[in-house]
Scaffold this motif. Structure first.
Motif, mmCIF file in Angstrom:
data_model
loop_
_atom_site.group_PDB
_atom_site.id
_atom_site.type_symbol
_atom_site.label_atom_id
_atom_site.label_comp_id
_atom_site.label_asym_id
_atom_site.label_seq_id
_atom_site.Cartn_x
_atom_site.Cartn_y
_atom_site.Cartn_z
ATOM 1 N N VAL A 149 0.845 -1.189 0.000
ATOM 2 C CA VAL A 149 0.000 0.000 0.000
ATOM 3 C C VAL A 149 0.880 1.237 0.000
ATOM 4 C CG1 VAL A 149 -1.793 1.296 1.195
ATOM 5 C CG2 VAL A 149 -1.830 -1.214 1.234
ATOM 6 N N GLU A 150 0.761 2.029 -1.078
ATOM 7 C CA GLU A 150 1.542 3.249 -1.204
ATOM 8 C C GLU A 150 0.779 4.437 -0.626
ATOM 9 O OE1 GLU A 150 2.082 1.030 -5.261
ATOM 10 O OE2 GLU A 150 0.447 1.498 -3.863
ATOM 11 N N SER A 151 1.534 5.444 -0.233
ATOM 12 C CA SER A 151 0.953 6.708 0.217
ATOM 13 C C SER A 151 1.986 7.809 0.008
ATOM 14 C CB SER A 151 0.546 6.637 1.694
ATOM 15 O OG SER A 151 1.678 6.411 2.508
ATOM 16 N N LYS A 211 7.713 12.683 -0.360
ATOM 17 C CA LYS A 211 8.199 11.414 0.175
ATOM 18 C C LYS A 211 7.088 10.379 0.045
ATOM 19 C CE LYS A 211 10.085 9.225 4.347
ATOM 20 N NZ LYS A 211 10.494 9.454 5.763
ATOM 21 N N LEU A 212 7.356 9.350 -0.721
ATOM 22 C CA LEU A 212 6.421 8.240 -0.871
ATOM 23 C C LEU A 212 6.763 7.144 0.125
ATOM 24 C CD1 LEU A 212 6.198 7.912 -4.761
ATOM 25 C CD2 LEU A 212 4.935 9.440 -3.239
ATOM 26 N N SER A 213 5.733 6.494 0.625
ATOM 27 C CA SER A 213 5.908 5.350 1.513
ATOM 28 C C SER A 213 5.132 4.160 0.970
ATOM 29 C CB SER A 213 5.405 5.677 2.922
ATOM 30 O OG SER A 213 6.096 6.772 3.476
ATOM 31 N N CYS A 214 5.626 2.977 1.268
ATOM 32 C CA CYS A 214 4.952 1.752 0.857
ATOM 33 C C CYS A 214 5.074 0.755 2.002
ATOM 34 C CB CYS A 214 5.582 1.196 -0.408
ATOM 35 S SG CYS A 214 5.009 -0.447 -0.867
ATOM 36 N N VAL A 215 3.933 0.339 2.510
ATOM 37 C CA VAL A 215 3.906 -0.606 3.614
ATOM 38 C C VAL A 215 3.500 -1.978 3.103
ATOM 39 C CG1 VAL A 215 2.897 -1.163 5.840
ATOM 40 C CG2 VAL A 215 3.323 1.226 5.243
ATOM 41 N N TYR A 262 10.679 3.529 1.273
ATOM 42 C CA TYR A 262 10.433 4.952 1.032
ATOM 43 C C TYR A 262 11.075 5.381 -0.284
ATOM 44 C CZ TYR A 262 9.669 4.726 6.086
ATOM 45 O OH TYR A 262 9.236 4.381 7.337
ATOM 46 N N LEU A 263 10.518 6.446 -0.846
ATOM 47 C CA LEU A 263 11.145 7.101 -1.989
ATOM 48 C C LEU A 263 11.074 8.601 -1.731
ATOM 49 C CD1 LEU A 263 12.465 6.637 -4.785
ATOM 50 C CD2 LEU A 263 10.220 7.175 -5.772
ATOM 51 N N CYS A 266 4.742 0.793 -5.997
ATOM 52 C CA CYS A 266 5.684 0.039 -5.188
ATOM 53 C C CYS A 266 5.608 -1.426 -5.614
ATOM 54 C CB CYS A 266 5.281 0.195 -3.725
ATOM 55 S SG CYS A 266 6.190 -0.815 -2.556
ATOM 56 N N ALA A 267 6.743 -2.114 -5.598
ATOM 57 C CA ALA A 267 6.762 -3.513 -6.010
ATOM 58 C C ALA A 267 7.758 -4.296 -5.176
ATOM 59 C CB ALA A 267 7.122 -3.611 -7.488
ATOM 60 N N ALA A 268 7.488 -5.589 -5.056
ATOM 61 C CA ALA A 268 8.353 -6.491 -4.299
ATOM 62 C C ALA A 268 8.824 -7.627 -5.201
ATOM 63 C CB ALA A 268 7.610 -7.047 -3.090
ATOM 64 N N ARG A 269 10.065 -7.980 -5.007
ATOM 65 C CA ARG A 269 10.643 -9.031 -5.828
ATOM 66 C C ARG A 269 11.341 -10.047 -4.933
ATOM 67 N NH1 ARG A 269 15.046 -10.942 -8.625
ATOM 68 N NH2 ARG A 269 14.616 -11.497 -10.810
#
Length: 121
Positions: free
Chosen positions: A5-7, A19-23, A80-81, A96-99
């Motif tokens: 979930v991005e915000s 500042k972007l966050s991804c939980v 974070y970005l 946001c993505a996970a690998r």
């Protein structure tokens, strides 16, 4: 299953910062390399930045080097970005993505829903 979930997206003037966050709600967050991608209408999704499981290794697209910084807090399952010196051409939906396994610029396994970033001139 990993849910992301991005915000932090929004409207900002050129030269500004966001500042972007991804939980991540999944377990074993440390097992994943994490990345940020972006997409504008009519264009393919493009890699922006990535970080390995420990946070020690990062990758950036040439277009954002020196302006964007990716980081992660494994205790908070968050990546974070930080985006500085934003330009109108940075306007996009950011994902946001996970690998699983090692850090790369493609072949990600899980994706968030995206957050809009709009940079006005």
């Amino acid at each position: 299953q990993v849910q992301l979930v991005e915000s932090g997206g929004g409207l900002v003037q050129a030269g500004g910062s966001l500042k972007l966050s991804c939980v991540s709600s999944g377990r074993m967050f440390v097992m994943y390399a994490m990345g940020w991608f972006r997409q504008t209408p009519g264009k393919e999704r493009e890699f922006v930045a990535g970080v390995n499981w420990s946070g020690e290794n990062t990758l950036y697209a040439d277009s954002v080097k020196g302006r964007f910084t990716i980081s992660r807090d494994n205790a908070k399952n968050t990546v974070y970005l930080i985006m500085n010196s934003l330009k109108p051409e940075d306007t996009a939906v950011y994902y946001c993505a996970a690998r699983r396994a090692q850090l790369k610029v493609n072949d990600y396994d899980y994706w968030g829903q995206g957050t809009q970033v709009t940079v006005s001139s």
